[in-house]
Write a protein that holds these residues in place. Sequence first.
Motif, PDB file in Angstrom:
ATOM      1  N   ARG A   8       0.866  -1.178   0.000  1.00 24.64           N
ATOM      2  CA  ARG A   8       0.000   0.000   0.000  1.00 24.64           C
ATOM      3  C   ARG A   8       0.902   1.227   0.000  1.00 24.64           C
ATOM      4  O   ARG A   8       2.060   1.147   0.424  1.00 24.64           O
ATOM      5  CB  ARG A   8      -0.883  -0.006   1.266  1.00 24.64           C
ATOM      6  CG  ARG A   8      -1.916   1.118   1.332  1.00 24.64           C
ATOM      7  CD  ARG A   8      -2.832   0.960   2.534  1.00 24.64           C
ATOM      8  NE  ARG A   8      -2.118   1.105   3.787  1.00 24.64           N
ATOM      9  CZ  ARG A   8      -2.282   0.311   4.853  1.00 24.64           C
ATOM     10  NH1 ARG A   8      -3.140  -0.687   4.821  1.00 24.64           N
ATOM     11  NH2 ARG A   8      -1.591   0.521   5.946  1.00 24.64           N
ATOM     12  N   VAL A   9       0.368   2.350  -0.459  1.00 20.81           N
ATOM     13  CA  VAL A   9       1.164   3.577  -0.511  1.00 20.81           C
ATOM     14  C   VAL A   9       0.411   4.722   0.159  1.00 20.81           C
ATOM     15  O   VAL A   9      -0.805   4.855   0.010  1.00 20.81           O
ATOM     16  CB  VAL A   9       1.505   3.942  -1.973  1.00 20.81           C
ATOM     17  CG1 VAL A   9       1.942   5.382  -2.102  1.00 20.81           C
ATOM     18  CG2 VAL A   9       2.603   3.021  -2.500  1.00 20.81           C
ATOM     19  N   GLU A  10       1.161   5.522   0.913  1.00 21.91           N
ATOM     20  CA  GLU A  10       0.658   6.813   1.387  1.00 21.91           C
ATOM     21  C   GLU A  10       1.226   7.877   0.455  1.00 21.91           C
ATOM     22  O   GLU A  10       2.435   8.097   0.414  1.00 21.91           O
ATOM     23  CB  GLU A  10       1.074   7.107   2.823  1.00 21.91           C
ATOM     24  CG  GLU A  10       0.543   8.450   3.302  1.00 21.91           C
ATOM     25  CD  GLU A  10       1.166   8.959   4.592  1.00 21.91           C
ATOM     26  OE1 GLU A  10       0.588   9.870   5.189  1.00 21.91           O
ATOM     27  OE2 GLU A  10       2.244   8.461   4.984  1.00 21.91           O
ATOM     28  N   LEU A  11       0.355   8.519  -0.295  1.00 23.44           N
ATOM     29  CA  LEU A  11       0.771   9.482  -1.312  1.00 23.44           C
ATOM     30  C   LEU A  11       0.785  10.882  -0.713  1.00 23.44           C
ATOM     31  O   LEU A  11      -0.213  11.337  -0.143  1.00 23.44           O
ATOM     32  CB  LEU A  11      -0.195   9.418  -2.498  1.00 23.44           C
ATOM     33  CG  LEU A  11       0.141  10.271  -3.711  1.00 23.44           C
ATOM     34  CD1 LEU A  11       1.440   9.824  -4.360  1.00 23.44           C
ATOM     35  CD2 LEU A  11      -1.006  10.207  -4.725  1.00 23.44           C
ATOM     36  N   CYS A  12       1.923  11.555  -0.868  1.00 19.68           N
ATOM     37  CA  CYS A  12       2.121  12.884  -0.289  1.00 19.68           C
ATOM     38  C   CYS A  12       2.778  13.800  -1.313  1.00 19.68           C
ATOM     39  O   CYS A  12       3.310  13.367  -2.329  1.00 19.68           O
ATOM     40  CB  CYS A  12       3.076  12.823   0.912  1.00 19.68           C
ATOM     41  SG  CYS A  12       2.622  11.665   2.216  1.00 19.68           S
ATOM     42  N   ALA A  13       2.769  15.080  -0.989  1.00 16.04           N
ATOM     43  CA  ALA A  13       3.670  16.062  -1.576  1.00 16.04           C
ATOM     44  C   ALA A  13       4.593  16.530  -0.454  1.00 16.04           C
ATOM     45  O   ALA A  13       4.313  16.312   0.728  1.00 16.04           O
ATOM     46  CB  ALA A  13       2.887  17.238  -2.152  1.00 16.04           C
ATOM     47  N   SER A  14       5.718  17.112  -0.801  1.00 21.39           N
ATOM     48  CA  SER A  14       6.583  17.830   0.143  1.00 21.39           C
ATOM     49  C   SER A  14       6.942  17.019   1.386  1.00 21.39           C
ATOM     50  O   SER A  14       6.664  17.428   2.518  1.00 21.39           O
ATOM     51  CB  SER A  14       5.908  19.149   0.547  1.00 21.39           C
ATOM     52  OG  SER A  14       6.808  20.003   1.180  1.00 21.39           O
ATOM     53  N   LEU A  15       7.620  15.906   1.194  1.00 22.59           N
ATOM     54  CA  LEU A  15       8.033  15.099   2.340  1.00 22.59           C
ATOM     55  C   LEU A  15       9.054  15.817   3.224  1.00 22.59           C
ATOM     56  O   LEU A  15       9.213  15.464   4.395  1.00 22.59           O
ATOM     57  CB  LEU A  15       8.590  13.750   1.875  1.00 22.59           C
ATOM     58  CG  LEU A  15       7.543  12.758   1.373  1.00 22.59           C
ATOM     59  CD1 LEU A  15       8.191  11.457   0.952  1.00 22.59           C
ATOM     60  CD2 LEU A  15       6.470  12.503   2.429  1.00 22.59           C
ATOM     61  N   ILE A  45      -2.335  -1.448  -6.245  1.00 18.86           N
ATOM     62  CA  ILE A  45      -2.341  -1.562  -4.791  1.00 18.86           C
ATOM     63  C   ILE A  45      -3.139  -0.377  -4.239  1.00 18.86           C
ATOM     64  O   ILE A  45      -3.351   0.606  -4.949  1.00 18.86           O
ATOM     65  CB  ILE A  45      -0.906  -1.560  -4.206  1.00 18.86           C
ATOM     66  CG1 ILE A  45      -0.153  -0.288  -4.634  1.00 18.86           C
ATOM     67  CG2 ILE A  45      -0.155  -2.811  -4.615  1.00 18.86           C
ATOM     68  CD1 ILE A  45       1.224  -0.158  -4.012  1.00 18.86           C
ATOM     69  N   PRO A  46      -3.598  -0.447  -2.986  1.00 14.84           N
ATOM     70  CA  PRO A  46      -4.375   0.665  -2.431  1.00 14.84           C
ATOM     71  C   PRO A  46      -3.564   1.951  -2.319  1.00 14.84           C
ATOM     72  O   PRO A  46      -2.377   1.923  -1.956  1.00 14.84           O
ATOM     73  CB  PRO A  46      -4.782   0.149  -1.046  1.00 14.84           C
ATOM     74  CG  PRO A  46      -4.705  -1.341  -1.144  1.00 14.84           C
ATOM     75  CD  PRO A  46      -3.573  -1.617  -2.074  1.00 14.84           C
ATOM     76  N   VAL A  47      -4.208   3.054  -2.614  1.00 18.86           N
ATOM     77  CA  VAL A  47      -3.610   4.384  -2.492  1.00 18.86           C
ATOM     78  C   VAL A  47      -4.298   5.121  -1.351  1.00 18.86           C
ATOM     79  O   VAL A  47      -5.509   5.332  -1.383  1.00 18.86           O
ATOM     80  CB  VAL A  47      -3.766   5.188  -3.803  1.00 18.86           C
ATOM     81  CG1 VAL A  47      -3.182   6.593  -3.640  1.00 18.86           C
ATOM     82  CG2 VAL A  47      -3.122   4.461  -4.973  1.00 18.86           C
ATOM     83  N   HIS A  48      -3.513   5.503  -0.342  1.00 18.16           N
ATOM     84  CA  HIS A  48      -3.996   6.360   0.732  1.00 18.16           C
ATOM     85  C   HIS A  48      -3.380   7.744   0.535  1.00 18.16           C
ATOM     86  O   HIS A  48      -2.199   7.848   0.198  1.00 18.16           O
ATOM     87  CB  HIS A  48      -3.624   5.803   2.099  1.00 18.16           C
ATOM     88  CG  HIS A  48      -4.425   4.600   2.503  1.00 18.16           C
ATOM     89  ND1 HIS A  48      -4.385   4.061   3.755  1.00 18.16           N
ATOM     90  CD2 HIS A  48      -5.299   3.837   1.793  1.00 18.16           C
ATOM     91  CE1 HIS A  48      -5.202   3.020   3.826  1.00 18.16           C
ATOM     92  NE2 HIS A  48      -5.756   2.856   2.641  1.00 18.16           N
ATOM     93  N   VAL A  49      -4.147   8.785   0.766  1.00 15.60           N
ATOM     94  CA  VAL A  49      -3.709  10.157   0.501  1.00 15.60           C
ATOM     95  C   VAL A  49      -3.695  10.951   1.800  1.00 15.60           C
ATOM     96  O   VAL A  49      -4.683  10.950   2.545  1.00 15.60           O
ATOM     97  CB  VAL A  49      -4.640  10.843  -0.521  1.00 15.60           C
ATOM     98  CG1 VAL A  49      -4.243  12.308  -0.723  1.00 15.60           C
ATOM     99  CG2 VAL A  49      -4.600  10.097  -1.853  1.00 15.60           C
TER     100      VAL A  49
END
Length: 248
Positions: free
Chosen positions: A26-33, A54-58
Amino acid sequence: MSKPLIELCVEGIDGFLAAQAAGADRVELCASLLEGGLTPSLATIRAAVKAAHIPVHVIIRPRGGDFLYSEAEFASMLEDVTALRTEGVSGVVIGCLTPDGRIDEARTKALVEAARPMSVTCHRAFDMTADAGEALEALVRCGVDRVLTSGQRDTAVEGIAILKQAVEQAAGRIVIMGCGGLDAANIRTVRDATGLTELHFAALTTVPSGMVFRNPHVGMGGTEKDREYQLTITDESAVRETIAAAKS
Protein backbone atom coordinates in the motif's frame (compact mmCIF):
# COMPACT_ATOMS: atom_id res chain seq x y z
CA MET A 1 4.10 -15.16 12.50
CA SER A 2 2.18 -13.80 9.52
CA LYS A 3 3.99 -11.43 7.22
CA PRO A 4 3.36 -7.75 7.97
CA LEU A 5 1.67 -5.41 5.54
CA ILE A 6 4.12 -2.83 4.19
CA GLU A 7 3.05 0.74 3.43
CA LEU A 8 5.43 3.07 1.60
CA CYS A 9 5.37 6.82 2.17
CA VAL A 10 6.06 8.47 -1.17
CA GLU A 11 6.18 11.87 -2.80
CA GLY A 12 4.48 12.36 -6.15
CA ILE A 13 3.79 10.03 -9.03
CA ASP A 14 7.39 8.90 -9.56
CA GLY A 15 7.65 7.90 -5.91
CA PHE A 16 4.38 6.00 -6.17
CA LEU A 17 5.50 4.08 -9.26
CA ALA A 18 8.84 3.17 -7.66
CA ALA A 19 7.19 1.90 -4.47
CA GLN A 20 4.62 -0.13 -6.36
CA ALA A 21 7.28 -1.67 -8.60
CA ALA A 22 9.38 -2.57 -5.56
CA GLY A 23 6.56 -4.55 -3.95
CA ALA A 24 4.79 -2.22 -1.52
CA ASP A 25 1.43 -3.50 -0.30
CA ARG A 26 0.00 0.00 0.00
CA VAL A 27 1.16 3.58 -0.51
CA GLU A 28 0.66 6.81 1.39
CA LEU A 29 0.77 9.48 -1.31
CA CYS A 30 2.12 12.88 -0.29
CA ALA A 31 3.67 16.06 -1.58
CA SER A 32 6.58 17.83 0.14
CA LEU A 33 8.03 15.10 2.34
CA LEU A 34 10.65 17.62 3.51
CA GLU A 35 7.77 19.12 5.52
CA GLY A 36 6.55 15.72 6.66
CA GLY A 37 4.03 15.31 3.84
CA LEU A 38 1.32 17.61 2.47
CA THR A 39 -1.79 16.92 0.40
CA PRO A 40 -0.76 16.19 -3.22
CA SER A 41 -2.45 17.74 -6.23
CA LEU A 42 -5.62 16.21 -7.64
CA ALA A 43 -3.81 15.44 -10.90
CA THR A 44 -1.11 13.55 -8.99
CA ILE A 45 -3.74 11.58 -7.07
CA ARG A 46 -5.57 10.70 -10.29
CA ALA A 47 -2.34 9.60 -11.99
CA ALA A 48 -1.51 7.31 -9.06
CA VAL A 49 -4.99 5.79 -8.92
CA LYS A 50 -4.91 5.19 -12.67
CA ALA A 51 -1.58 3.38 -12.42
CA ALA A 52 -2.33 1.57 -9.17
CA HIS A 53 -2.79 -2.11 -8.55
CA ILE A 54 -2.34 -1.56 -4.79
CA PRO A 55 -4.38 0.66 -2.43
CA VAL A 56 -3.61 4.38 -2.49
CA HIS A 57 -4.00 6.36 0.73
CA VAL A 58 -3.71 10.16 0.50
CA ILE A 59 -2.52 12.47 3.25
CA ILE A 60 -4.89 15.32 4.11
CA ARG A 61 -2.59 18.01 5.47
CA PRO A 62 -2.91 21.57 4.17
CA ARG A 63 0.41 22.86 5.52
CA GLY A 64 3.52 21.95 7.47
CA GLY A 65 4.01 22.68 11.13
CA ASP A 66 1.65 21.72 13.93
CA PHE A 67 -1.70 19.94 13.78
CA LEU A 68 -3.78 22.76 15.27
CA TYR A 69 -5.77 24.05 12.32
CA SER A 70 -7.79 27.20 11.76
CA GLU A 71 -11.46 26.96 10.84
CA ALA A 72 -10.62 27.76 7.23
CA GLU A 73 -7.89 25.10 7.11
CA PHE A 74 -10.17 22.49 8.62
CA ALA A 75 -12.91 23.34 6.12
CA SER A 76 -10.42 22.76 3.30
CA MET A 77 -9.49 19.37 4.80
CA LEU A 78 -13.13 18.33 4.87
CA GLU A 79 -13.49 19.41 1.23
CA ASP A 80 -10.41 17.40 0.23
CA VAL A 81 -11.73 14.28 1.97
CA THR A 82 -15.17 14.65 0.39
CA ALA A 83 -13.66 15.18 -3.07
CA LEU A 84 -11.52 12.05 -2.81
CA ARG A 85 -14.50 9.76 -2.19
CA THR A 86 -15.18 9.72 -5.94
CA GLU A 87 -11.54 9.46 -7.08
CA GLY A 88 -10.89 5.76 -6.48
CA VAL A 89 -8.73 6.42 -3.42
CA SER A 90 -8.75 3.62 -0.84
CA GLY A 91 -8.05 5.75 2.20
CA VAL A 92 -7.15 9.10 3.69
CA VAL A 93 -4.58 9.99 6.33
CA ILE A 94 -5.54 12.69 8.83
CA GLY A 95 -4.65 14.18 12.20
CA CYS A 96 -6.05 17.07 14.28
CA LEU A 97 -5.00 18.06 17.80
CA THR A 98 -6.27 20.40 20.49
CA PRO A 99 -3.94 23.03 21.97
CA ASP A 100 -3.32 20.87 25.06
CA GLY A 101 -2.00 17.94 23.03
CA ARG A 102 -5.07 15.74 22.77
CA ILE A 103 -6.83 14.27 19.76
CA ASP A 104 -9.47 16.75 18.54
CA GLU A 105 -12.34 14.29 18.66
CA ALA A 106 -14.98 16.53 17.12
CA ARG A 107 -12.89 17.27 14.06
CA THR A 108 -11.59 13.71 13.78
CA LYS A 109 -15.13 12.30 13.86
CA ALA A 110 -16.21 14.79 11.20
CA LEU A 111 -13.34 13.74 8.94
CA VAL A 112 -14.07 10.04 9.49
CA GLU A 113 -17.73 10.55 8.62
CA ALA A 114 -16.82 12.54 5.51
CA ALA A 115 -14.36 9.85 4.42
CA ARG A 116 -16.56 6.77 4.49
CA PRO A 117 -16.45 4.28 2.90
CA MET A 118 -12.71 5.03 2.59
CA SER A 119 -10.30 3.78 5.23
CA VAL A 120 -9.01 6.38 7.71
CA THR A 121 -5.52 6.49 9.22
CA CYS A 122 -4.37 8.95 11.87
CA HIS A 123 -0.83 10.05 11.05
CA ARG A 124 1.97 10.97 13.43
CA ALA A 125 -0.01 13.80 14.95
CA PHE A 126 -0.56 10.93 17.42
CA ASP A 127 3.12 11.10 18.33
CA MET A 128 2.69 14.75 19.35
CA THR A 129 -0.03 14.02 21.92
CA ALA A 130 0.50 14.43 25.66
CA ASP A 131 -0.70 10.93 26.56
CA ALA A 132 -0.40 8.11 24.03
CA GLY A 133 -2.79 5.78 25.84
CA GLU A 134 -5.50 8.40 26.10
CA ALA A 135 -4.98 9.44 22.47
CA LEU A 136 -5.36 5.85 21.30
CA GLU A 137 -8.71 5.52 23.09
CA ALA A 138 -9.84 8.79 21.51
CA LEU A 139 -9.03 7.46 18.03
CA VAL A 140 -10.97 4.27 18.77
CA ARG A 141 -13.97 6.35 19.85
CA CYS A 142 -13.71 8.34 16.60
CA GLY A 143 -13.82 5.19 14.48
CA VAL A 144 -10.33 5.60 13.00
CA ASP A 145 -9.07 2.41 11.36
CA ARG A 146 -5.34 2.70 12.08
CA VAL A 147 -2.74 4.96 13.62
CA LEU A 148 0.75 5.62 12.30
CA THR A 149 3.28 5.95 15.11
CA SER A 150 6.94 5.73 15.98
CA GLY A 151 6.05 5.22 19.63
CA GLN A 152 6.33 8.95 20.37
CA ARG A 153 10.06 8.88 19.70
CA ASP A 154 12.19 9.93 16.72
CA THR A 155 12.59 6.32 15.59
CA ALA A 156 10.66 3.09 15.99
CA VAL A 157 13.71 1.47 17.59
CA GLU A 158 13.65 4.12 20.33
CA GLY A 159 9.87 3.80 20.60
CA ILE A 160 9.68 0.00 20.84
CA ALA A 161 8.26 -0.07 24.38
CA ILE A 162 5.42 2.35 23.55
CA LEU A 163 4.73 0.60 20.24
CA LYS A 164 4.41 -2.75 22.02
CA GLN A 165 2.17 -1.16 24.64
CA ALA A 166 -0.01 0.40 21.92
CA VAL A 167 -0.44 -2.96 20.15
CA GLU A 168 -1.52 -4.55 23.44
CA GLN A 169 -3.87 -1.68 24.31
CA ALA A 170 -5.42 -1.66 20.84
CA ALA A 171 -6.35 -5.34 21.19
CA GLY A 172 -7.58 -5.48 17.60
CA ARG A 173 -9.85 -2.43 17.93
CA ILE A 174 -7.54 -0.27 15.80
CA VAL A 175 -4.46 -1.17 13.74
CA ILE A 176 -1.11 0.11 15.01
CA MET A 177 1.21 0.85 12.07
CA GLY A 178 4.82 1.34 13.11
CA CYS A 179 7.22 3.79 11.48
CA GLY A 180 10.29 5.88 12.18
CA GLY A 181 13.67 5.22 10.59
CA LEU A 182 12.82 1.68 9.54
CA ASP A 183 15.23 0.01 7.12
CA ALA A 184 16.50 -3.43 6.15
CA ALA A 185 18.80 -3.53 9.19
CA ASN A 186 16.23 -2.86 11.91
CA ILE A 187 12.73 -3.64 10.63
CA ARG A 188 12.70 -7.26 11.80
CA THR A 189 13.85 -6.24 15.27
CA VAL A 190 10.98 -3.78 15.56
CA ARG A 191 8.47 -6.25 14.13
CA ASP A 192 9.47 -9.05 16.48
CA ALA A 193 9.66 -6.87 19.60
CA THR A 194 6.30 -5.18 19.14
CA GLY A 195 3.91 -7.56 17.38
CA LEU A 196 3.14 -4.93 14.73
CA THR A 197 1.21 -6.25 11.73
CA GLU A 198 1.67 -3.11 9.58
CA LEU A 199 4.92 -1.22 8.99
CA HIS A 200 5.57 2.05 7.18
CA PHE A 201 8.74 3.64 5.84
CA ALA A 202 9.95 5.98 3.12
CA ALA A 203 13.35 4.75 1.78
CA LEU A 204 14.33 8.13 0.41
CA THR A 205 17.60 9.02 -1.25
CA THR A 206 18.96 12.26 -2.69
CA VAL A 207 20.24 12.40 -6.25
CA PRO A 208 21.68 15.27 -8.32
CA SER A 209 19.36 17.31 -10.53
CA GLY A 210 19.58 16.75 -14.26
CA MET A 211 19.83 20.51 -14.81
CA VAL A 212 22.89 21.52 -16.79
CA PHE A 213 22.34 25.28 -16.55
CA ARG A 214 22.39 26.53 -12.96
CA ASN A 215 21.75 30.18 -12.09
CA PRO A 216 24.01 31.05 -9.13
CA HIS A 217 22.19 34.33 -8.41
CA VAL A 218 18.76 33.10 -7.30
CA GLY A 219 17.23 30.47 -5.03
CA MET A 220 13.61 29.40 -4.87
CA GLY A 221 11.36 29.13 -1.84
CA GLY A 222 13.91 30.08 0.79
CA THR A 223 15.87 26.84 0.46
CA GLU A 224 19.63 26.56 0.22
CA LYS A 225 20.68 27.16 -3.37
CA ASP A 226 22.32 23.72 -3.54
CA ARG A 227 18.94 22.19 -2.69
CA GLU A 228 17.58 23.56 -5.98
CA TYR A 229 19.72 21.00 -7.75
CA GLN A 230 18.95 17.93 -5.67
CA LEU A 231 16.01 15.55 -5.97
CA THR A 232 14.72 13.39 -3.12
CA ILE A 233 13.39 10.15 -4.57
CA THR A 234 12.18 6.72 -3.46
CA ASP A 235 15.09 4.28 -3.57
CA GLU A 236 13.56 1.22 -5.23
CA SER A 237 16.37 -1.14 -4.24
CA ALA A 238 16.17 -0.02 -0.59
CA VAL A 239 12.41 -0.63 -0.67
CA ARG A 240 12.92 -4.16 -1.97
CA GLU A 241 15.59 -4.93 0.66
CA THR A 242 13.50 -3.58 3.54
CA ILE A 243 10.34 -5.40 2.44
CA ALA A 244 12.33 -8.64 2.11
CA ALA A 245 13.69 -8.20 5.63
CA ALA A 246 10.26 -7.39 7.06
CA LYS A 247 8.64 -10.45 5.49
CA SER A 248 11.46 -12.93 6.15
